[in-house]
Each structure stands twice: as C-alpha cells, then as structure tokens.
Design an enzyme around this catalytic site. Structure first.
Site, PDB file in Angstrom:
ATOM      1  N   LEU A 165      57.177  94.567  46.668  1.00 10.89           N
ATOM      2  CA  LEU A 165      58.324  93.739  46.291  1.00 10.89           C
ATOM      3  C   LEU A 165      59.208  94.565  45.367  1.00 10.89           C
ATOM      4  O   LEU A 165      58.723  95.147  44.395  1.00 10.89           O
ATOM      5  CB  LEU A 165      57.859  92.459  45.588  1.00 10.89           C
ATOM      6  N   ILE A 184      55.014  97.013  43.020  1.00  9.86           N
ATOM      7  CA  ILE A 184      56.393  96.805  42.629  1.00  9.86           C
ATOM      8  C   ILE A 184      57.193  98.041  43.010  1.00  9.86           C
ATOM      9  O   ILE A 184      56.831  99.165  42.644  1.00  9.86           O
ATOM     10  CB  ILE A 184      56.516  96.543  41.115  1.00  9.86           C
ATOM     11  N   LYS A 185      58.293  97.839  43.738  1.00 11.35           N
ATOM     12  CA  LYS A 185      59.117  98.970  44.159  1.00 11.35           C
ATOM     13  C   LYS A 185      60.146  99.298  43.081  1.00 11.35           C
ATOM     14  O   LYS A 185      60.915  98.437  42.652  1.00 11.35           O
ATOM     15  CB  LYS A 185      59.817  98.662  45.479  1.00 11.35           C
ATOM     16  N   VAL A 186      60.149 100.553  42.673  1.00 17.70           N
ATOM     17  CA  VAL A 186      61.072 101.059  41.660  1.00 17.70           C
ATOM     18  C   VAL A 186      61.726 102.318  42.215  1.00 17.70           C
ATOM     19  O   VAL A 186      61.026 103.214  42.697  1.00 17.70           O
ATOM     20  CB  VAL A 186      60.330 101.383  40.342  1.00 17.70           C
ATOM     21  N   SER A 221      58.844  95.590  51.736  1.00 20.77           N
ATOM     22  CA  SER A 221      60.063  94.789  51.806  1.00 20.77           C
ATOM     23  C   SER A 221      61.114  95.441  50.926  1.00 20.77           C
ATOM     24  O   SER A 221      60.814  96.296  50.100  1.00 20.77           O
ATOM     25  CB  SER A 221      59.796  93.355  51.329  1.00 20.77           C
TER      26      SER A 221
END
Length: 376
Positions: free
Chosen positions: A108, A139-141, A42
C-alpha cells in the site's frame, strides 16, 4: 505454456500488480494464489482504475456514508483501500506463514503528495501500518531524496517497506543503503531483524519507452540497434549490484541475526511497445532472489505463451554493459532520462490520486443524493 511455479523454481516470486474488490470477493485472487502468485502490489493508478471503473465498490461506499455522511472523500478512499489491502493480506497470509515471513506480501502506497516530505511520509506510513494491522503488509515509499531517510527510519522501526519508483542504479544504491542502515539501527536497539522485510522496485518498461523515442528520432542504424535493449540492460546492472551487496553472505553480522536480503522487484513489466513481446520483461529478467510483479494481462499472457529458458537476469551482463556504452557514445544522457522518469512517476501517481478523488467525490455525491434523508 509456462507455469508460474517454474519461475518459483528459479527463485523468483510472482506478484500481481493489480487489485480489484471483485477479485478479492469472487475467488479470483485466491485462484491465482493457488497457481503461484505470492504477493500483490498497488499504487494510486491501480486504485484509480479499480474504484472508478468497477461497481464492486458502490455498496461499500454507501455503507461508509450511511455510517458517517460527513466522511470526507480522502478518508473514504483510504477506507476502501485499507479494506482491499486487508482482504488481500488475509488471502496471502498462508504464503507469508509458510515462507516464515519471506513472501506473501501486499503493498500500500503513501500519498504521492508526500514524495518530497520525509516527516510526512514517516507519519503516514506509521499510521497506515497501524490501520491495516497485518504483518504481511508493505508500505510503498518512493526512492526520492526525501523518501530515502524515511525508508531508513521505517525499517529501523520494523515497518516493511516496498521502495518504489527506482529507475537507476543510483536510486537502487540509495534504497539499499537506506535498508542496510535501517537494519543496523534496529540491530543496535536490540530488536528482532527477522520480522522486517523490504523489496526494491525497479521500473523497467518506462525506460525503453523514453529511450526508444530518442533513438527513433536519431534514425541511424546504430540507434535503431539499441531499441528495446536499454531497460533490461539497466535492470541487469541493478541486479548485479544487488548480488554484490546482498548475496550470498555480504552482510554476515546482520544475516546471523536473521536479517533478510532486500530483494529486487521488477515493476512496470507490461510491454508498452506492441512491436515487442508482451512477456519481454518477464522472460528476460528471470533470476533468483527477485520478484516480478505483473498486471493481470501480463500474468495471463505469460501463462499462455511465456517461456522459462533459464536464469536470464544472470546472463548477458557484458552485452548489457556494451549496450549502455553504445548509448553513451550516441550522446544520450541516460542518467538525466532516469532522473526525469522518477519525477514523472511521482507526478503521474499524483495525477491519478487527484483523478481518483474527483471521481470518488462524484460517486459520493450521487450516493448521498440517492439515500433517503432518514437513512443518512
């Protein structure tokens, strides 16, 4: 008609690059998991489309506001997103367990407003990790200069990271180094390496969109001959770097302790140019130890008429190098384009986030107005 499981047979995972509340509740995502989807990604743009165009969220918005009419719009968005992510993670949990933590993830993203804030990114990633509370969360970074040290710190802490907005070999190398350093710090601290995973998300189709525009402006036969080739050429360059860094035994000390390779994930795989095949960025980038995340339309198109003709990401490396050399001879500064695409990606996600909050604020106001005062 191709099967997603044929891609799995080639060592490539298929993730859905889209999330919608109705797919989580009506069995749609569960059906795709049965057919071979093993992950979900997402981003702010995806959530903007989902929440602003679907009535499926209205009841949840109303319930949140009934419980807390003072709930601010950003907190309301986060509550909705976390619910979606938790539901998707639970649906994918059997995949995660069956693969012993190698697959079955849902991603996310931290706020795009933090793309240039290392400490802010780390703090928000930690908070989201605790809030979602699922081992198969990523976790998207972003792979911005500020995001790279955050990635290292989060990996060291055991937070799974999807490194996003990678457009160039330099971005990829920085992401891989951050993962490597994070694993090293985790190993030095005596912590379990088997419980942490990461992917490096390389954005494909946007490169062709940007480069093709310049090639068409030039209008020469040499320029026209390179249209639709540069994105895959850069992707194959990145994949070659991945294999040199991680496969098969490039980091034996960490591998012996259970460390996993940081797989390359092909993102932005929907075809933007209608002159090209709508499954171009699937068929041309098949290879072991990769992920292809596709929006629903691309997923359906691939199942309808896609072909699995071999490990295409492993083929044509010399041709890819020749195409990149030909582009340089035309005077096109590819590195400048790729840096600009990353900056534009951050800006696009920021705009989507703001548009989402504005639309959600209108929904929030309408629902609060419609609710009887005694209910609120």
């Amino acid at each position: 008609m191709a099967s997603l499981r044929e891609l799995h047979g080639r060592g490539q995972s298929v993730w859905l690059d889209e999330i919608r509340r109705e797919w989580l509740t009506n069995g749609e995502l569960a059906r795709w998991i049965e057919r071979g989807v093993t992950g979900v990604t997402s981003n702010p743009t995806i959530f903007e489309r989902a929440i602003t165009t679907s009535p499926a969220y209205d009841e949840a918005i109303r319930d949140h506001l009934l419980r807390d009419p003072e709930l601010e719009t950003p907190a309301l968005y986060e509550a909705l997103a976390v619910e979606d992510i938790q539901m998707a993670a639970d649906l994918l949990r059997p995949v995660y367990e069956a693969t012993e933590g190698a697959d079955g993830f849902v991603s996310l993203e931290v706020s795009p407003h933090l793309a240039h804030d290392t400490e802010g990114t780390i703090a928000e990633a930690r908070r989201l990790w605790r809030t979602v509370d699922r081992p198969n969360l990523m976790i998207k970074v972003p792979a911005t200069p500020a995001g790279i040290p955050a990635i290292e710190a989060l990996i060291a802490e055991g937070v799974n990271v999807n490194v996003t907005l990678i457009f160039s070999p330099a971005h990829y190398e920085a992401a891989a180094q951050a993962y490597w350093r994070g694993l090293g710090r985790r190993a030095e601290a005596g912590k379990d390496l088997r419980t942490v995973a990461s992917v490096a998300s390389f954005f494909v189709s946007r490169i062709d969109t940007a480069v093709d525009r310049l090639l068409e402006t030039m209008g020469t036969p040499e320029a026209y001959a390179l249209r639709g080739k540069i994105a895959v050429a850069v992707a194959k360059q990145v994949y070659r770097m991945f294999r040199a860094r991680f496969m098969p035994d490039a980091f034996p000390d960490l591998q012996a302790r259970g460390a996993r390779a940081q797989r390359v994930l092909w993102a932005s795989t929907s075809t933007k140019n209608p002159a090209y095949s709508d499954v171009k960025y699937v068929e041309e980038l098949i290879g072991p130890n990769t992920v292809n995340t596709m929006p629903m339309a691309t997923l359906q198109a691939f199942e309808d008429h896609g072909r699995v003709i071999g490990d295409t990401a492993l083929e044509g490396w010399e041709e890819a190098g020749a195409d990149l050399a030909a582009l340089a001879r035309l005077g096109i500064d590819l590195e400048e384009i790729l840096e600009r695409l990353q900056a534009e990606g951050v800006d696009a996600f920021s705009r989507s986030y703001e548009t989402l909050l504005e639309a959600l604020e209108r929904k929030r106001a309408a629902i609060l107005t419609a609710v009887r005062p005694q209910e609120v």
